[in-house]
Write an enzyme that holds these catalytic residues in place. Sequence first.
Site, mmCIF file in Angstrom:
data_model
loop_
_atom_site.group_PDB
_atom_site.id
_atom_site.type_symbol
_atom_site.label_atom_id
_atom_site.label_comp_id
_atom_site.label_asym_id
_atom_site.label_seq_id
_atom_site.Cartn_x
_atom_site.Cartn_y
_atom_site.Cartn_z
ATOM 1 N N CYS A 156 0.813 -1.229 0.000
ATOM 2 C CA CYS A 156 0.000 0.000 0.000
ATOM 3 C C CYS A 156 0.842 1.273 0.000
ATOM 4 O O CYS A 156 0.326 2.357 -0.285
ATOM 5 C CB CYS A 156 -0.926 0.025 1.203
ATOM 6 S SG CYS A 156 -2.235 -1.173 1.058
HETATM 7 N N1 COA Z 1 -20.708 -9.122 7.005
HETATM 8 C C1 COA Z 1 -21.245 -9.256 8.234
HETATM 9 N N2 COA Z 1 -20.500 -9.478 9.333
HETATM 10 C C2 COA Z 1 -19.179 -9.585 9.189
HETATM 11 C C3 COA Z 1 -18.547 -9.450 7.945
HETATM 12 C C4 COA Z 1 -19.362 -9.231 6.821
HETATM 13 N N3 COA Z 1 -18.845 -9.093 5.591
HETATM 14 N N4 COA Z 1 -17.225 -9.603 8.094
HETATM 15 C C5 COA Z 1 -17.003 -9.812 9.405
HETATM 16 N N5 COA Z 1 -18.189 -9.797 10.067
HETATM 17 C C6 COA Z 1 -18.395 -9.998 11.517
HETATM 18 C C7 COA Z 1 -17.238 -10.739 12.136
HETATM 19 O O1 COA Z 1 -17.433 -12.141 12.060
HETATM 20 C C8 COA Z 1 -17.290 -10.263 13.569
HETATM 21 O O2 COA Z 1 -18.291 -10.951 14.277
HETATM 22 P P1 COA Z 1 -18.092 -11.304 15.825
HETATM 23 O O3 COA Z 1 -17.969 -9.995 16.534
HETATM 24 O O4 COA Z 1 -19.317 -12.078 16.136
HETATM 25 O O5 COA Z 1 -16.831 -12.102 15.890
HETATM 26 C C9 COA Z 1 -17.744 -8.799 13.435
HETATM 27 O O6 COA Z 1 -18.400 -8.735 12.163
HETATM 28 C C10 COA Z 1 -16.594 -7.824 13.477
HETATM 29 O O7 COA Z 1 -15.569 -8.275 12.565
HETATM 30 P P2 COA Z 1 -14.148 -7.613 12.500
HETATM 31 O O8 COA Z 1 -13.318 -8.316 11.480
HETATM 32 O O9 COA Z 1 -13.587 -7.501 13.880
HETATM 33 O O10 COA Z 1 -14.565 -6.180 11.940
HETATM 34 P P3 COA Z 1 -13.800 -4.822 12.030
HETATM 35 O O11 COA Z 1 -14.655 -3.858 12.740
HETATM 36 O O12 COA Z 1 -12.391 -4.974 12.484
HETATM 37 O O13 COA Z 1 -13.776 -4.364 10.493
HETATM 38 C C11 COA Z 1 -12.181 -4.232 8.700
HETATM 39 C C12 COA Z 1 -13.098 -5.138 9.527
HETATM 40 C C13 COA Z 1 -11.386 -5.107 7.747
HETATM 41 C C14 COA Z 1 -13.053 -3.276 7.910
HETATM 42 C C15 COA Z 1 -11.249 -3.437 9.629
HETATM 43 O O14 COA Z 1 -10.645 -4.300 10.548
HETATM 44 C C16 COA Z 1 -10.167 -2.681 8.922
HETATM 45 O O15 COA Z 1 -10.408 -1.880 8.064
HETATM 46 N N6 COA Z 1 -8.895 -2.870 9.364
HETATM 47 C C17 COA Z 1 -7.739 -2.173 8.839
HETATM 48 C C18 COA Z 1 -7.560 -2.575 7.445
HETATM 49 C C19 COA Z 1 -6.331 -1.993 6.800
HETATM 50 O O16 COA Z 1 -5.984 -0.878 6.943
HETATM 51 N N7 COA Z 1 -5.709 -2.810 6.032
HETATM 52 C C20 COA Z 1 -4.681 -2.399 5.223
HETATM 53 C C21 COA Z 1 -4.846 -3.216 4.028
HETATM 54 S S1 COA Z 1 -4.026 -2.548 2.727
#
Ligand code: COA
Length: 376
Positions: A156
Amino acid sequence: MYQPAITGSGVFTPEQVITNDELVAAFNAYVSRYNAENAAAIEAGDIEAKAPSSSDFIYSASGIEQRYVMDKTGVLDPGRMFPKLRQRNDDEPGIMAEMALDACRTALKAAQRQGSDVDLVICAASNHERAYPAIAIEIQQLLGAGGFAFDMNVACSSATFGIQAAADMVRAGSVRCAIVVCPEICSGHLEWRDRDCHFIFGDVCTALVIERAEDAQGAYFTIRSTRCATQFSNNIRNNNGFLRRTRPDGTSDRRDMQFMQNGRKVFKEVLPMVSAHIGDHLGEAGVRADQLRRLWLHQANKTMNDFIGRKVLGRDPEPGEQPNILQDYANTSSAGSIIAFSKHSDDLGDGDLGLICSFGAGYSVGSVLVERKDSA
Ligand code: COA
């Protein structure tokens, strides 16, 4: 020493869009099919049933509303779940070069330059479609550019690291006019079958022309300083590579051959790293945060950007002070902060300061402090 400047920018946006609702409908059809096909194994407790996705979750967790892709038919086919991209002959431009050419031409036009003025092409992206010859050299030839060209990959942060490399060479005089181009086909390395990340990425290409400020044909941004940092982490990883077939299960459909991340950990670990990095960069440059007119941040997550904006500025950013494009483009890896810069910089006035900042896999963080100049 010469003063390097960004004199033009360009964005190539693919024609096809996938909204969250379309994405979720296809994903959930895939999940129903998977769970039906594996009903016995799920019943026996051998494998877990897959859970459906939801548009509401995607929007509230990330701020993403849609993404552009090079092919949506393959991605939205529940029996496939990855893009269909035409196999090209070796004697025709590759897909990355084709995207790059479009973005480079826009950037060159903005800079009032021709391809033949360019003497360095850096193709900076988180994936390259082949090992060699470099995509950058193919782009160099298609542009009619001289000098030399090379590929680089810092995930990135590829664009900001590429800007630093190009700016340093312009400053030293080893090149006179560089292009840093970021063709990102993230749809190729995203695992569309994993609900934790299937909504994250989109495709795009950005290009920046970087040359001596004294050569600028119109308004430009001087590159006052750059700062790059890395720190090893496995929290964003893709194990695909040239040693794949040498491993026992190397060519099988393995999850780790696509993008993998531990999103929560990335959130926790990268945020303080980025905030401190920007603070240190500004401190070193003798610039106070309240002197910045704009922050063009990496576009991965809206909450993340809100947090960084607050931390850097010490208050909630005013509307427009920290523009997001991720609602339209999703995460486009290295291109995100450059799309934000390209689409939200024309209104700045002479002497206005801004900061481009990317962050991601590695971990890696890159920042570029720029100052708007009306003309040379
Ligand atoms: N639809 C519905 N529910 C979902 C889901 C989806 N597509 N994906 C995950 N969930 C659920 C999970 O199972 C979890 O359930 P639980 O609480 O019962 O375990 C809950 O939603 C939260 O999931 P989580 O993965 O902890 O979500 P989050 O709030 O961390 O958001 C991201 C996920 C990826 C959006 C976030 O973590 C993020 O943006 N992180 C940084 C990413 C980044 O900068 N990456 C760099 C890459 S270049």
